[in-house]
Design a protein around this motif. Structure first.
Motif, PDB file in Angstrom:
ATOM      1  N   ASP A   1       0.835  -1.208   0.000  1.00  0.00           N
ATOM      2  CA  ASP A   1       0.000   0.000   0.000  1.00  0.00           C
ATOM      3  C   ASP A   1       0.865   1.252   0.000  1.00  0.00           C
ATOM      4  O   ASP A   1       0.591   2.209  -0.720  1.00  0.00           O
TER       5      ASP A   1
ATOM      6  N   ALA B   1       1.415   4.014  -3.098  1.00  0.00           N
ATOM      7  CA  ALA B   1       1.045   5.411  -2.896  1.00  0.00           C
ATOM      8  C   ALA B   1       2.095   6.355  -3.467  1.00  0.00           C
ATOM      9  O   ALA B   1       1.789   7.493  -3.802  1.00  0.00           O
ATOM     10  N   ASN B   2       3.333   5.887  -3.608  1.00  0.00           N
ATOM     11  CA  ASN B   2       4.393   6.734  -4.139  1.00  0.00           C
ATOM     12  C   ASN B   2       4.421   6.780  -5.657  1.00  0.00           C
ATOM     13  O   ASN B   2       5.126   7.595  -6.234  1.00  0.00           O
TER      14      ASN B   2
END
Length: 103
Positions: free
Chosen positions: A52, A56-57
Motif C-alpha cells: 500500500d 502510494a508513491n
C-alpha cells in the motif's frame, strides 16, 4: 580470524577471493530481507501493508486533457503544457491564434 596471506598459493588466494565475494552477496541478500521485514512491520504498526505504501508513491493521473488540435490532422493534439509542437509553431507563424486551434 587471521590469515597469513603470504603463505597461500595463487590458487588458494583466488579461491579465497571467490568465497569472499560469494559471502558478501549472501550478506547483502540477508540484510535486504531483514530490511524488508522491518519495513513491513513498521507499515503494519500503522495499519498499512508495505505494498500500500509503495503504491502510494507511484505517480497517478494523466498528462492532461488535450486542449488544442491540429486543424490539418485532428489526431495531433496538445495539452498546452510543455514545449509547443511544430504544428502549433507553424500555425502561429501563419497568423492563426490559439483560439483557432482550441478544441
Amino acid at each position: 580470524m587471521n590469515f597469513d596471506l603470504e603463505s597461500l598459493s595463487k590458487d588458494e588466494l583466488t579461491q579465497l577471493k571467490i568465497d569472499v565475494e560469494k559471502a558478501l552477496k549472501t550478506i547483502d541478500a540477508r540484510r535486504r530481507a531483514e530490511a524488508k521485514r522491518a519495513a513491513e512491520q513498521a507499515a503494519k504498526e500503522f495499519g498499512f501493508s508495505l505494498e500500500d505504501i509503495l503504491a502510494a508513491n507511484e505517480k497517478k493521473g494523466s498528462k492532461g486533457a488535450p486542449k488544442y488540435a491540429n486543424p490539418a490532422d485532428p489526431d495531433q493534439t496538445w495539452t498546452g503544457r510543455g514545449r509547443k509542437p511544430n504544428w502549433v509553431v507553424a500555425a502561429l507563424e501563419e497568423g492563426k491564434s490559439m483560439e483557432d486551434l482550441a478544441l
